[in-house]
Write an enzyme that holds these catalytic residues in place. Structure first.
Site, mmCIF file in Angstrom:
data_model
loop_
_atom_site.group_PDB
_atom_site.id
_atom_site.type_symbol
_atom_site.label_atom_id
_atom_site.label_comp_id
_atom_site.label_asym_id
_atom_site.label_seq_id
_atom_site.Cartn_x
_atom_site.Cartn_y
_atom_site.Cartn_z
ATOM 1 N N ARG A 1 -13.266 2.717 24.762
ATOM 2 C CA ARG A 1 -12.244 3.726 24.489
ATOM 3 C C ARG A 1 -10.900 3.293 25.049
ATOM 4 O O ARG A 1 -9.862 3.437 24.408
ATOM 5 C CB ARG A 1 -12.732 5.002 25.176
ATOM 6 C CG ARG A 1 -12.027 6.253 24.899
ATOM 7 C CD ARG A 1 -12.720 7.314 25.814
ATOM 8 N NE ARG A 1 -11.832 8.365 26.162
ATOM 9 C CZ ARG A 1 -11.649 9.416 25.395
ATOM 10 N NH1 ARG A 1 -12.307 9.524 24.283
ATOM 11 N NH2 ARG A 1 -10.814 10.355 25.746
ATOM 12 N N ASP B 1 -12.006 20.394 14.954
ATOM 13 C CA ASP B 1 -13.287 20.784 15.566
ATOM 14 C C ASP B 1 -13.530 22.282 15.310
ATOM 15 O O ASP B 1 -14.615 22.693 14.924
ATOM 16 C CB ASP B 1 -13.265 20.564 17.071
ATOM 17 C CG ASP B 1 -12.631 19.240 17.508
ATOM 18 O OD1 ASP B 1 -11.538 18.923 17.036
ATOM 19 O OD2 ASP B 1 -13.229 18.551 18.317
ATOM 20 N N HIS C 1 -10.492 16.776 22.351
ATOM 21 C CA HIS C 1 -10.944 16.670 20.957
ATOM 22 C C HIS C 1 -12.105 15.697 20.874
ATOM 23 O O HIS C 1 -12.107 14.668 21.533
ATOM 24 C CB HIS C 1 -9.812 16.175 20.060
ATOM 25 C CG HIS C 1 -10.313 15.648 18.757
ATOM 26 N ND1 HIS C 1 -10.889 16.452 17.811
ATOM 27 C CD2 HIS C 1 -10.363 14.396 18.263
ATOM 28 C CE1 HIS C 1 -11.260 15.703 16.784
ATOM 29 N NE2 HIS C 1 -10.949 14.461 17.032
ATOM 30 N N LYS D 1 0.856 -1.197 0.000
ATOM 31 C CA LYS D 1 0.000 0.000 0.000
ATOM 32 C C LYS D 1 0.886 1.238 0.000
ATOM 33 O O LYS D 1 0.668 2.204 -0.724
ATOM 34 C CB LYS D 1 -0.885 -0.009 1.243
ATOM 35 C CG LYS D 1 -1.677 1.259 1.480
ATOM 36 C CD LYS D 1 -2.557 1.121 2.685
ATOM 37 C CE LYS D 1 -3.233 2.383 3.105
ATOM 38 N NZ LYS D 1 -3.969 3.084 2.048
ATOM 39 N N ARG E 1 -14.423 23.158 11.669
ATOM 40 C CA ARG E 1 -15.818 22.803 11.387
ATOM 41 C C ARG E 1 -16.757 23.815 12.071
ATOM 42 O O ARG E 1 -17.751 24.254 11.512
ATOM 43 C CB ARG E 1 -16.139 21.393 11.881
ATOM 44 C CG ARG E 1 -15.536 20.281 11.038
ATOM 45 C CD ARG E 1 -16.046 18.922 11.469
ATOM 46 N NE ARG E 1 -15.609 17.891 10.538
ATOM 47 C CZ ARG E 1 -15.058 16.733 10.926
ATOM 48 N NH1 ARG E 1 -14.881 16.476 12.223
ATOM 49 N NH2 ARG E 1 -14.674 15.832 10.034
HETATM 50 N N1 LIG Z 1 -7.486 14.238 15.364
HETATM 51 C C1 LIG Z 1 -8.451 14.356 14.432
HETATM 52 O O1 LIG Z 1 -9.126 15.388 14.295
HETATM 53 C C2 LIG Z 1 -8.696 13.179 13.509
HETATM 54 C C3 LIG Z 1 -9.537 13.309 12.398
HETATM 55 C C4 LIG Z 1 -9.698 12.195 11.558
HETATM 56 C C5 LIG Z 1 -9.044 11.000 11.847
HETATM 57 N N2 LIG Z 1 -8.281 10.947 12.964
HETATM 58 C C6 LIG Z 1 -7.557 9.724 13.330
HETATM 59 O O2 LIG Z 1 -6.501 9.487 12.416
HETATM 60 C C7 LIG Z 1 -6.169 8.087 12.480
HETATM 61 C C8 LIG Z 1 -5.998 7.553 11.082
HETATM 62 O O3 LIG Z 1 -7.269 7.540 10.434
HETATM 63 P P1 LIG Z 1 -7.334 6.906 8.953
HETATM 64 O O4 LIG Z 1 -8.733 7.090 8.451
HETATM 65 O O5 LIG Z 1 -6.192 7.437 8.150
HETATM 66 O O6 LIG Z 1 -7.053 5.347 9.266
HETATM 67 P P2 LIG Z 1 -6.479 4.274 8.220
HETATM 68 O O7 LIG Z 1 -6.758 2.935 8.809
HETATM 69 O O8 LIG Z 1 -6.928 4.619 6.848
HETATM 70 O O9 LIG Z 1 -4.877 4.528 8.242
HETATM 71 C C9 LIG Z 1 -4.094 4.140 9.335
HETATM 72 C C10 LIG Z 1 -2.784 3.646 8.734
HETATM 73 O O10 LIG Z 1 -1.890 3.372 9.803
HETATM 74 C C11 LIG Z 1 -1.106 2.270 9.384
HETATM 75 N N3 LIG Z 1 -0.428 1.656 10.521
HETATM 76 C C12 LIG Z 1 -0.956 0.843 11.445
HETATM 77 N N4 LIG Z 1 0.012 0.440 12.296
HETATM 78 C C13 LIG Z 1 1.163 1.046 11.906
HETATM 79 C C14 LIG Z 1 2.501 1.051 12.387
HETATM 80 N N5 LIG Z 1 2.858 0.325 13.461
HETATM 81 N N6 LIG Z 1 3.427 1.793 11.744
HETATM 82 C C15 LIG Z 1 3.079 2.513 10.654
HETATM 83 N N7 LIG Z 1 1.822 2.554 10.137
HETATM 84 C C16 LIG Z 1 0.894 1.825 10.769
HETATM 85 C C17 LIG Z 1 -2.082 1.342 8.703
HETATM 86 O O11 LIG Z 1 -1.403 0.422 7.875
HETATM 87 C C18 LIG Z 1 -2.945 2.333 7.938
HETATM 88 O O12 LIG Z 1 -2.469 2.502 6.606
HETATM 89 C C19 LIG Z 1 -7.287 7.403 13.290
HETATM 90 O O13 LIG Z 1 -6.836 7.220 14.625
HETATM 91 C C20 LIG Z 1 -8.390 8.458 13.281
HETATM 92 O O14 LIG Z 1 -9.251 8.381 14.410
HETATM 93 C C21 LIG Z 1 -8.066 11.987 13.788
HETATM 94 O O1 LIG Z 2 -13.945 13.626 11.752
HETATM 95 C C1 LIG Z 2 -13.526 12.730 12.493
HETATM 96 N N1 LIG Z 2 -13.505 11.411 12.105
HETATM 97 C C2 LIG Z 2 -13.268 10.366 13.084
HETATM 98 C C3 LIG Z 2 -12.992 9.089 12.401
HETATM 99 C C4 LIG Z 2 -12.182 8.974 11.317
HETATM 100 C C5 LIG Z 2 -12.039 7.691 10.850
HETATM 101 S S1 LIG Z 2 -12.948 6.648 11.797
HETATM 102 C C6 LIG Z 2 -13.516 7.915 12.799
HETATM 103 C C7 LIG Z 2 -14.476 10.262 13.974
HETATM 104 C C8 LIG Z 2 -15.728 10.640 13.529
HETATM 105 C C9 LIG Z 2 -16.790 10.521 14.421
HETATM 106 C C10 LIG Z 2 -16.558 10.034 15.699
HETATM 107 C C11 LIG Z 2 -15.258 9.668 16.059
HETATM 108 N N2 LIG Z 2 -15.048 9.183 17.311
HETATM 109 C C12 LIG Z 2 -13.832 8.724 17.790
HETATM 110 C C13 LIG Z 2 -13.542 9.027 19.102
HETATM 111 C C14 LIG Z 2 -12.390 8.526 19.670
HETATM 112 C C15 LIG Z 2 -11.541 7.764 18.908
HETATM 113 F F1 LIG Z 2 -10.414 7.270 19.471
HETATM 114 C C16 LIG Z 2 -11.795 7.475 17.580
HETATM 115 C C17 LIG Z 2 -12.965 7.964 16.997
HETATM 116 N N3 LIG Z 2 -14.226 9.789 15.187
HETATM 117 C C18 LIG Z 2 -12.071 10.745 13.897
HETATM 118 C C19 LIG Z 2 -12.223 12.135 14.443
HETATM 119 O O2 LIG Z 2 -11.575 12.452 15.559
HETATM 120 C C20 LIG Z 2 -12.912 13.078 13.742
HETATM 121 S S2 LIG Z 2 -13.069 14.695 14.310
HETATM 122 C C21 LIG Z 2 -14.440 14.640 15.440
HETATM 123 C C22 LIG Z 2 -14.925 13.444 15.926
HETATM 124 C C23 LIG Z 2 -16.012 13.466 16.829
HETATM 125 C C24 LIG Z 2 -16.592 14.683 17.202
HETATM 126 C C25 LIG Z 2 -16.095 15.873 16.709
HETATM 127 C C26 LIG Z 2 -15.017 15.852 15.813
HETATM 128 CL CL1 LIG Z 2 -14.374 17.330 15.177
#
Ligand SMILES: NC(=O)c1ccc[n+]([C@@H]2O[C@H](COP(=O)([O-])OP(=O)(O)OC[C@H]3O[C@@H](n4cnc5c(N)ncnc54)[C@H](O)[C@@H]3O)[C@@H](O)[C@H]2O)c1
Ligand SMILES: O=C1N[C@](c2ccsc2)(c2cccc(Nc3ccc(F)cc3)n2)CC(O)=C1Sc1ccccc1Cl
Length: 335
Positions: A105, A165, A195, A56, A168
């Site tokens: 969680r 957050d 968050h 990938k 948005r």
């Molecule tokens: N903080 C935020 O506002 C926010 C918003 C959206 C998503 N997220 C978070 O971002 C993270 C990623 O989301 P996603 O949709 O990209 O998930 P995803 O599953 O598409 O991607 C995660 C990637 O991590 C890789 N991975 C797993 N273990 C690994 C390791 N040991 N070393 C290197 N790579 C490794 C996987 O192979 C995968 O490609 C999630 O925890 C999600 O909750 C956070």
């Molecule tokens: O836009 C998102 N997408 C995610 C997501 C992306 C891929 S799978 C889930 C999302 C969306 C909705 C809920 C949620 N909950 C969650 C809480 C704790 C975790 F450890 C993981 C996920 N997470 C991850 C995430 O943090 C966000 S921002 C977000 C989430 C919930 C409420 C407000 C905001 Cl601004």
């Protein structure tokens, strides 16, 4: 040099600008959206991608390299070996296990803690002077975990926190107030705290075009009640769930928001962003080391300071409650 001839008496090249490098760990939906945005915004000279899935990872690298003709010149490479990250100025961590429906969680955190024990130490070893930007969820706890595992000073360990957050929130607020999001953007429309579902909207700090939003609403005769403001805050949470329900993940907004943080950090912009920082000692937060989102000034050294915004008693209490919840979870982790 075979393709070019030097012009007569040309001077030797002056020392080029400092080489900048970002590593993105996790080439999934979020990691690749961040990588793509960094490339289109010409933020760095070198971009390194790391993932645990070699095929990938190679596919994503090749697909980005094939866009080179349309992008500013950036060296793009990828490996499952963390040595590729050596000398990074910024390491953005998006790797993580996805929450299994119904999973607690704490269980998700334990699984991501195990991953971070594999990811953070090599990043710190290969780039001991870098800034760590954590995006993986739960981002506040995992930023604390990255800080402990890296041994870095807290100003160089930042979580994306409520940056998404807040963006948005500004979009929804601008829509509700029928103004341009840039105007709201120019003002101080922050969400702070933990968050996700329980982030706190700083209404007292929000102004539109310089006018505090509460008096803006009164002047515009927009009837508002406390619950109207709370409803806009709830829409931030609902919109996250709506995107997940519709497309299964989120990528573009977090991609742009993380790249925006990268710009402020690497271009030493000294801009204020709501991001997850070591909040202990602020607003009466005590009882242990905890990362929460607060409006922080970001520059080349990472967190330069936290804006001393006035919080209402209720807002400050919400922060302390979030800190207590996070500290309870952290007390059960073996880092
Ligand atoms: N903080 C935020 O506002 C926010 C918003 C959206 C998503 N997220 C978070 O971002 C993270 C990623 O989301 P996603 O949709 O990209 O998930 P995803 O599953 O598409 O991607 C995660 C990637 O991590 C890789 N991975 C797993 N273990 C690994 C390791 N040991 N070393 C290197 N790579 C490794 C996987 O192979 C995968 O490609 C999630 O925890 C999600 O909750 C956070
Ligand atoms: O836009 C998102 N997408 C995610 C997501 C992306 C891929 S799978 C889930 C999302 C969306 C909705 C809920 C949620 N909950 C969650 C809480 C704790 C975790 F450890 C993981 C996920 N997470 C991850 C995430 O943090 C966000 S921002 C977000 C989430 C919930 C409420 C407000 C905001 Cl601004």
């Amino acid at each position: 040099r075979a393709f070019f001839k030097p012009i007569l008496n040309s001077a030797p090249p002056s020392p080029t600008k400092r080489h900048t490098k970002i590593s993105v760990i996790g080439a999934g939906n979020v990691g690749m959206a961040i990588a793509q945005t960094i490339l289109t915004q010409d933020l760095v000279d070198e971009l390194a991608l790391v993932d645990a899935k070699p095929e990938k990872l190679r596919g994503e690298m090749l697909d980005l390299q094939h866009a080179a003709a349309f992008l500013p010149r950036t060296k793009i490479h990828a490996s499952v070996d963390y040595s590729i990250t050596a000398g990074s100025d910024l390491c953005i961590v998006t790797a993580g296990a996805r929450q299994i429906p119904g999973e607690s969680r704490l269980n998700l955190i334990q699984r991501n803690l195990a991953l971070f024990k594999l990811i953070i130490p090599p990043l710190a070893r290969y780039s001991p002077d870098c800034i760590l930007l954590i995006v993986s969820n739960p981002v506040d706890v995992l930023t604390y975990v990255a800080w402990k595992l890296s041994g870095f000073p807290p100003n160089r360990v930042i979580g994306s926190g409520t940056n998404l957050d807040s963006s948005r929130f500004r979009f929804l607020l601008a829509d509700h107030l029928d103004v341009n999001a840039q105007d709201v953007q120019a003002s101080l429309a922050y969400m702070v705290g933990e968050h996700g579902d329980s982030s706190v909207a700083l209404w007292s700090s929000i102004s539109v075009g310089g006018v505090p939003v509460l008096s803006f609403l009164e002047r515009q005769k927009i009837a508002y009640e406390k619950e109207t403001l709370e409803n806009i805050r709830k829409e931030v949470v609902e919109s996250a769930y709506e995107v997940i329900n519709l497309k299964g993940y989120t990528s573009w907004a977090i991609g742009y928001s993380a790249a925006n943080l990268a710009r402020s950090l690497l271009r030493d912009q000294r801009k204020i962003h709501p991001v997850s920082v070591l909040a202990t000692g602020l607003y009466g937060i005590d009882g242990g080391d905890v990362f929460l989102s607060l409006p922080a000034q970001l520059g080349r050294s990472g967190v330069m300071g936290v804006a001393n915004v006035e919080l209402t008693d209720w807002e400050a209490q919400q922060l302390r409650n979030a800190a207590a919840t996070i500290l309870e979870v952290q007390s059960q982790l073996e880092i």
